[in-house]
Scaffold this motif. Sequence first.
Motif, PDB file in Angstrom:
ATOM      1  N   ARG A  61      37.902   4.870  -6.989  1.00  0.00           N
ATOM      2  CA  ARG A  61      37.374   5.797  -5.991  1.00  0.00           C
ATOM      3  C   ARG A  61      35.858   5.910  -6.097  1.00  0.00           C
ATOM      4  NH1 ARG A  61      42.100  10.210  -7.382  1.00  0.00           N
ATOM      5  NH2 ARG A  61      43.756   9.236  -6.129  1.00  0.00           N
ATOM      6  N   ARG A  62      35.377   5.992  -7.321  1.00  0.00           N
ATOM      7  CA  ARG A  62      33.931   6.066  -7.503  1.00  0.00           C
ATOM      8  C   ARG A  62      33.261   4.786  -6.995  1.00  0.00           C
ATOM      9  NH1 ARG A  62      30.115   8.846 -10.193  1.00  0.00           N
ATOM     10  NH2 ARG A  62      28.270   7.690 -10.871  1.00  0.00           N
ATOM     11  N   GLY A  63      33.895   3.640  -7.224  1.00  0.00           N
ATOM     12  CA  GLY A  63      33.341   2.379  -6.746  1.00  0.00           C
ATOM     13  C   GLY A  63      33.214   2.346  -5.233  1.00  0.00           C
ATOM     14  N   VAL A  64      34.233   2.870  -4.520  1.00  0.00           N
ATOM     15  CA  VAL A  64      34.157   2.953  -3.058  1.00  0.00           C
ATOM     16  C   VAL A  64      33.025   3.881  -2.646  1.00  0.00           C
ATOM     17  CG1 VAL A  64      35.374   3.653  -0.960  1.00  0.00           C
ATOM     18  CG2 VAL A  64      36.608   2.420  -2.765  1.00  0.00           C
ATOM     19  N   ASP A  65      32.917   5.022  -3.326  1.00  0.00           N
ATOM     20  CA  ASP A  65      31.854   5.984  -2.990  1.00  0.00           C
ATOM     21  C   ASP A  65      30.467   5.366  -3.164  1.00  0.00           C
ATOM     22  OD1 ASP A  65      33.813   7.857  -2.503  1.00  0.00           O
ATOM     23  OD2 ASP A  65      33.597   8.866  -4.449  1.00  0.00           O
ATOM     24  N   VAL A  66      30.285   4.632  -4.268  1.00  0.00           N
ATOM     25  CA  VAL A  66      28.989   4.003  -4.529  1.00  0.00           C
ATOM     26  C   VAL A  66      28.682   2.960  -3.459  1.00  0.00           C
ATOM     27  CG1 VAL A  66      27.752   2.464  -6.126  1.00  0.00           C
ATOM     28  CG2 VAL A  66      28.968   4.462  -7.004  1.00  0.00           C
ATOM     29  N   ALA A  67      29.676   2.156  -3.092  1.00  0.00           N
ATOM     30  CA  ALA A  67      29.465   1.137  -2.070  1.00  0.00           C
ATOM     31  C   ALA A  67      29.085   1.767  -0.733  1.00  0.00           C
ATOM     32  CB  ALA A  67      30.721   0.278  -1.928  1.00  0.00           C
ATOM     33  N   ARG A  68      29.778   2.825  -0.360  1.00  0.00           N
ATOM     34  CA  ARG A  68      29.477   3.500   0.912  1.00  0.00           C
ATOM     35  C   ARG A  68      28.088   4.122   0.890  1.00  0.00           C
ATOM     36  NH1 ARG A  68      33.318   5.838   4.322  1.00  0.00           N
ATOM     37  NH2 ARG A  68      32.464   7.906   3.806  1.00  0.00           N
ATOM     38  N   ALA A  69      27.739   4.728  -0.259  1.00  0.00           N
ATOM     39  CA  ALA A  69      26.415   5.351  -0.362  1.00  0.00           C
ATOM     40  C   ALA A  69      25.304   4.320  -0.275  1.00  0.00           C
ATOM     41  CB  ALA A  69      26.312   6.137  -1.674  1.00  0.00           C
ATOM     42  N   ALA A  70      25.602   3.095  -0.721  1.00  0.00           N
ATOM     43  CA  ALA A  70      24.609   2.020  -0.655  1.00  0.00           C
ATOM     44  C   ALA A  70      24.574   1.349   0.712  1.00  0.00           C
ATOM     45  CB  ALA A  70      24.907   0.968  -1.726  1.00  0.00           C
ATOM     46  N   GLY A  71      25.413   1.821   1.626  1.00  0.00           N
ATOM     47  CA  GLY A  71      25.426   1.263   2.970  1.00  0.00           C
ATOM     48  C   GLY A  71      26.219  -0.010   3.112  1.00  0.00           C
ATOM     49  N   VAL A  84      43.271   1.356  -4.017  1.00  0.00           N
ATOM     50  CA  VAL A  84      42.173   0.906  -3.155  1.00  0.00           C
ATOM     51  C   VAL A  84      42.488   1.206  -1.696  1.00  0.00           C
ATOM     52  CG1 VAL A  84      40.940  -1.126  -2.292  1.00  0.00           C
ATOM     53  CG2 VAL A  84      41.387  -0.884  -4.736  1.00  0.00           C
ATOM     54  N   LEU A  85      43.668   0.826  -1.247  1.00  0.00           N
ATOM     55  CA  LEU A  85      44.014   0.971   0.165  1.00  0.00           C
ATOM     56  C   LEU A  85      44.058   2.438   0.589  1.00  0.00           C
ATOM     57  CD1 LEU A  85      46.777  -1.763   0.233  1.00  0.00           C
ATOM     58  CD2 LEU A  85      44.599  -1.861   1.476  1.00  0.00           C
ATOM     59  N   LYS A  86      44.627   3.276  -0.241  1.00  0.00           N
ATOM     60  CA  LYS A  86      44.749   4.694   0.134  1.00  0.00           C
ATOM     61  C   LYS A  86      43.392   5.389   0.165  1.00  0.00           C
ATOM     62  CE  LYS A  86      49.435   4.915  -1.713  1.00  0.00           C
ATOM     63  NZ  LYS A  86      50.303   5.393  -2.820  1.00  0.00           N
ATOM     64  N   TYR A  87      42.499   5.015  -0.758  1.00  0.00           N
ATOM     65  CA  TYR A  87      41.186   5.661  -0.767  1.00  0.00           C
ATOM     66  C   TYR A  87      40.316   5.140   0.376  1.00  0.00           C
ATOM     67  CZ  TYR A  87      37.298   8.295  -2.681  1.00  0.00           C
ATOM     68  OH  TYR A  87      36.282   9.201  -2.852  1.00  0.00           O
ATOM     69  N   HIS A  92      38.369   6.991   3.263  1.00  0.00           N
ATOM     70  CA  HIS A  92      36.913   6.814   3.213  1.00  0.00           C
ATOM     71  C   HIS A  92      36.614   5.382   3.676  1.00  0.00           C
ATOM     72  CE1 HIS A  92      36.648  10.543   0.836  1.00  0.00           C
ATOM     73  NE2 HIS A  92      37.770  10.100   0.288  1.00  0.00           N
ATOM     74  N   PRO A  93      36.702   5.136   4.974  1.00  0.00           N
ATOM     75  CA  PRO A  93      36.714   3.756   5.465  1.00  0.00           C
ATOM     76  C   PRO A  93      35.372   3.040   5.374  1.00  0.00           C
ATOM     77  CG  PRO A  93      36.867   5.311   7.292  1.00  0.00           C
ATOM     78  CD  PRO A  93      36.971   6.113   6.045  1.00  0.00           C
ATOM     79  N   VAL A  94      35.492   1.722   5.231  1.00  0.00           N
ATOM     80  CA  VAL A  94      34.382   0.783   5.395  1.00  0.00           C
ATOM     81  C   VAL A  94      34.792  -0.177   6.510  1.00  0.00           C
ATOM     82  CG1 VAL A  94      33.566   0.946   3.012  1.00  0.00           C
ATOM     83  CG2 VAL A  94      35.330  -0.731   3.594  1.00  0.00           C
TER      84      VAL A  94
END
Length: 371
Positions: free
Chosen positions: A203-213, A250-253, A257-259
């Motif tokens: 979850r943190r990895g998804v958040d970091v990726a989204r924050a980085a655009g 991964v899929l549920k998060y 929190h979509p990309v």
Amino acid sequence: MDEAKGGRSAQLKHTGLRHGWTTGACATAATTAAYTALLTGDFPDPVTITLPKGQTPSFALAAESLADGRAMAGIVKDAGDDPDVTHGALIRATVRVLPRGSGVVFAAGPGVGTVTRPGLPLDVGEPAINPVPRQMMREHVALVAGRYGGSGDVEITVSVDHGEEIARSTWNPRLGILGGLSILGTTGIVVPYSCSAWIDSIRRGVDVARAAGRTHVAGCTGSTSEKTVVAEYGLPEDALLDMGDFAGAVLKYVRRHPVDRLTICGGFAKLSKLAAGHLDLHSARSQVDKGFLADLARAGGADESLAAAVSTANTGLAALQLCTAAGIPLGDLVAVAARDEAWGVLRGAPVVVDVICIDRAGVVVGRSGPR
């Protein structure tokens, strides 16, 4: 690496879990110490090796002997915080010099299994020492030979104390690996997968990726699949999610929190489990369904004799090899089915998903288009 940067290393740091060493790394360290002693008369203790990604861990020797033209060194495996049945096992390597031109020959000692069925990355009759550990041992033998004037022509016998007993708690007997454990590892490092801690790190990895655009991220089952998606798409480190066995996490998060795009990449056998509807890909909690693979093969044009052979294949890899030889694109069929399962879990979230299946060497053996 700074935790805020994301990626596999940051995920491990975020969990607070301690990594460990694979049986392959331990066997390499034991081989290095034993061959050094054979050439110099002294065992390096601790002994330092270089892992495939450049790390240089040191290992204390738990056992050593030098007599009759043979040297033996033993390393106790430390699996870190991973719940590994081989944690604490004593892994030994016995080295003896062979005639020039013999190369490096591997043998299974007590507690190391022998391959008895096709479908594994080793030929039938070979000791169950996987390709990457073999390469690590060859490289370190060459380094020691160059440093101390040896020929590099040696026999390496790897053994594991009580390995046959430990192997009863693994899938080796079902896979036709008899007599003991396998010597494993692609990076030399055991990444601990505490379910709650690792899912939190995803979850943190998804958040970091989204924050980085980042608009395209990849859920990977391990380091080999990470290399594949980097080669395919040029993704930066903070777009890589080490999902391990937790495809569902991964899929549920990402659903919440979509990309724009999610690529799932992993070994053919693991992703065949996702294709069959499993969201936890760990071998203790889901198995490759050869009957399901046979049905996919039929849908891809396989006749009944081939489908029957697939349904009784020793491993997923063996099923894939049968279909490849017959011109049936089982890898692509699995990738498409896995993509469709993933798409269903996303439940209409604005995310395009695609799947890449690889073999143990990182060769792409199946892929889907995006959906």
